[in-house]
Design a protein around this motif. Structure first.
Motif, PDB file in Angstrom:
ATOM      1  N   LEU A 117      -2.207  11.504  -8.522  1.00  0.00           N
ATOM      2  CA  LEU A 117      -2.419  12.421  -7.408  1.00  0.00           C
ATOM      3  C   LEU A 117      -2.557  11.657  -6.091  1.00  0.00           C
ATOM      4  CD1 LEU A 117      -4.988  14.955  -8.923  1.00  0.00           C
ATOM      5  CD2 LEU A 117      -2.566  15.368  -8.456  1.00  0.00           C
ATOM      6  N   SER A 118      -3.281  10.554  -6.135  1.00  0.00           N
ATOM      7  CA  SER A 118      -3.482   9.751  -4.926  1.00  0.00           C
ATOM      8  C   SER A 118      -2.159   9.231  -4.389  1.00  0.00           C
ATOM      9  CB  SER A 118      -4.416   8.573  -5.228  1.00  0.00           C
ATOM     10  OG  SER A 118      -5.679   9.022  -5.678  1.00  0.00           O
ATOM     11  N   GLY A 145       0.828  10.449  -4.971  1.00  0.00           N
ATOM     12  CA  GLY A 145       1.637  11.571  -4.511  1.00  0.00           C
ATOM     13  C   GLY A 145       1.222  12.029  -3.128  1.00  0.00           C
ATOM     14  N   TYR A 146      -0.074  12.075  -2.874  1.00  0.00           N
ATOM     15  CA  TYR A 146      -0.596  12.500  -1.574  1.00  0.00           C
ATOM     16  C   TYR A 146      -0.152  11.532  -0.479  1.00  0.00           C
ATOM     17  CZ  TYR A 146      -4.071  14.757   1.495  1.00  0.00           C
ATOM     18  OH  TYR A 146      -4.695  15.451   2.503  1.00  0.00           O
ATOM     19  N   VAL A 147      -0.310  10.251  -0.740  1.00  0.00           N
ATOM     20  CA  VAL A 147       0.080   9.237   0.240  1.00  0.00           C
ATOM     21  C   VAL A 147       1.590   9.268   0.467  1.00  0.00           C
ATOM     22  CG1 VAL A 147       0.227   6.750   0.658  1.00  0.00           C
ATOM     23  CG2 VAL A 147      -1.902   7.751  -0.215  1.00  0.00           C
ATOM     24  N   ALA A 148       2.352   9.441  -0.598  1.00  0.00           N
ATOM     25  CA  ALA A 148       3.814   9.474  -0.472  1.00  0.00           C
ATOM     26  C   ALA A 148       4.257  10.639   0.400  1.00  0.00           C
ATOM     27  CB  ALA A 148       4.462   9.569  -1.852  1.00  0.00           C
ATOM     28  N   PHE A 149       3.627  11.792   0.236  1.00  0.00           N
ATOM     29  CA  PHE A 149       3.994  12.929   1.070  1.00  0.00           C
ATOM     30  C   PHE A 149       3.696  12.638   2.537  1.00  0.00           C
ATOM     31  CE2 PHE A 149       2.561  16.612   3.492  1.00  0.00           C
ATOM     32  CZ  PHE A 149       3.760  17.311   3.550  1.00  0.00           C
ATOM     33  N   LEU A 180      -1.941  -3.910  -0.128  1.00  0.00           N
ATOM     34  CA  LEU A 180      -3.244  -3.425   0.342  1.00  0.00           C
ATOM     35  C   LEU A 180      -3.432  -1.951  -0.014  1.00  0.00           C
ATOM     36  CD1 LEU A 180      -5.875  -3.771   1.909  1.00  0.00           C
ATOM     37  CD2 LEU A 180      -4.585  -3.350   4.020  1.00  0.00           C
ATOM     38  N   VAL A 181      -2.383  -1.164   0.159  1.00  0.00           N
ATOM     39  CA  VAL A 181      -2.452   0.255  -0.193  1.00  0.00           C
ATOM     40  C   VAL A 181      -2.790   0.423  -1.671  1.00  0.00           C
ATOM     41  CG1 VAL A 181      -1.110   2.382  -0.444  1.00  0.00           C
ATOM     42  CG2 VAL A 181      -0.908   1.019   1.645  1.00  0.00           C
ATOM     43  N   GLU A 182      -2.108  -0.325  -2.517  1.00  0.00           N
ATOM     44  CA  GLU A 182      -2.366  -0.232  -3.953  1.00  0.00           C
ATOM     45  C   GLU A 182      -3.796  -0.639  -4.293  1.00  0.00           C
ATOM     46  OE1 GLU A 182      -0.683   0.837  -6.747  1.00  0.00           O
ATOM     47  OE2 GLU A 182       0.519   1.802  -5.191  1.00  0.00           O
ATOM     48  N   GLU A 183      -4.305  -1.657  -3.617  1.00  0.00           N
ATOM     49  CA  GLU A 183      -5.672  -2.110  -3.881  1.00  0.00           C
ATOM     50  C   GLU A 183      -6.683  -1.060  -3.423  1.00  0.00           C
ATOM     51  OE1 GLU A 183      -8.820  -4.288  -5.244  1.00  0.00           O
ATOM     52  OE2 GLU A 183      -6.675  -4.466  -5.664  1.00  0.00           O
ATOM     53  N   ILE A 184      -6.417  -0.425  -2.287  1.00  0.00           N
ATOM     54  CA  ILE A 184      -7.314   0.635  -1.808  1.00  0.00           C
ATOM     55  C   ILE A 184      -7.324   1.795  -2.794  1.00  0.00           C
ATOM     56  CG2 ILE A 184      -7.652   2.376  -0.011  1.00  0.00           C
ATOM     57  CD1 ILE A 184      -6.465   0.336   1.978  1.00  0.00           C
ATOM     58  N   LEU A 185      -6.148   2.184  -3.262  1.00  0.00           N
ATOM     59  CA  LEU A 185      -6.062   3.272  -4.230  1.00  0.00           C
ATOM     60  C   LEU A 185      -6.776   2.912  -5.535  1.00  0.00           C
ATOM     61  CD1 LEU A 185      -2.392   4.501  -3.751  1.00  0.00           C
ATOM     62  CD2 LEU A 185      -4.483   5.681  -3.066  1.00  0.00           C
ATOM     63  N   ARG A 186      -6.541   1.707  -6.003  1.00  0.00           N
ATOM     64  CA  ARG A 186      -7.172   1.275  -7.261  1.00  0.00           C
ATOM     65  C   ARG A 186      -8.675   1.267  -7.113  1.00  0.00           C
ATOM     66  NH1 ARG A 186      -9.891  -2.325  -9.305  1.00  0.00           N
ATOM     67  NH2 ARG A 186      -9.992  -3.507  -7.363  1.00  0.00           N
TER      68      ARG A 186
END
Length: 204
Positions: free
Chosen positions: A92-93, A95-99, A191-197
């Protein structure tokens, strides 16, 4: 040419054409450039046509935002359709960022309440359906949905706050400056992936 195009729109596609034209202006020129006359000009229809379908600029913006929430919901659905239960929130995270990254102007508009009419049924329904995807009962039919507990709602809101804040930082270019603090070769995407994780881990 304009009269022929207007005739075509009159028979069923004016609303869709105006919404598409409004989004084009929004993404290309910004919210300040989006007026009823500008959208009519972009769509190739008479200046009076938009008022008949949307009433005023707020009406057009509300319909445009509604289309955005429908697309956001589809992004969320697509992101979790094959996800394992343990990866649902992470999906979900993403998908939200991708949109948000796919349509930054539209994303900003969707949360500018001062320019939207939330009494508009299409907007309130689409916004509610998109937010419901972030709730633990997202897979349950609306008719069967039961009241959500305070802890679960708090967790859902924390999740939304995290992904919305990240999305806003991304589309506003704020993470690029922060990314300069990273080691050479480590970019913003990492960085985005680390924030999401990290964010998802704290919510689980």
């Amino acid at each position: 040419m304009q009269s022929a195009m207007s005739q075509t729109y009159h028979h069923g596609a004016l609303r869709e054409a105006m919404i598409a034209a409004a989004e084009t202006i929004l993404e290309r020129d910004g919210i300040a450039a989006l007026t009823l006359r500008a959208a009519a000009r972009e769509a190739g229809v008479s200046h009076g046509a938009p008022a008949h379908h949307f009433g005023n600029l707020s009406g057009l913006l509300s319909e445009l935002a509604a289309s955005g929430f429908l697309r956001l919901r589809q992004y969320l659905l697509d992101a979790v359709v094959n996800a394992e239960p343990t990866q649902h929130m992470a999906g979900l995270s993403r998908g939200y960022v991708a949109f948000a990254r796919s349509a930054p102007g539209l994303f900003r508009l969707m949360f500018r309440s001062e320019q939207l009419d939330w009494s508009n049924h299409a907007l309130s329904a689409a916004g509610g359906a998109a937010f419901a995807m972030l709730l633990p009962e997202a897979s349950v039919d609306e008719a069967d949905r039961k009241p959500i507990s305070l802890p679960l709602l708090g967790r859902a809101m924390a999740h939304w706050s995290m992904v919305h804040g990240l999305s806003t930082l991304l589309i506003d270019g704020r993470l690029s400056a922060v990314g300069r603090e990273l080691s050479p070769g480590v970019g913003v995407e990492a960085l985005v992936e680390e924030i999401l994780r990290s964010g998802v881990a704290h919510l689980e």
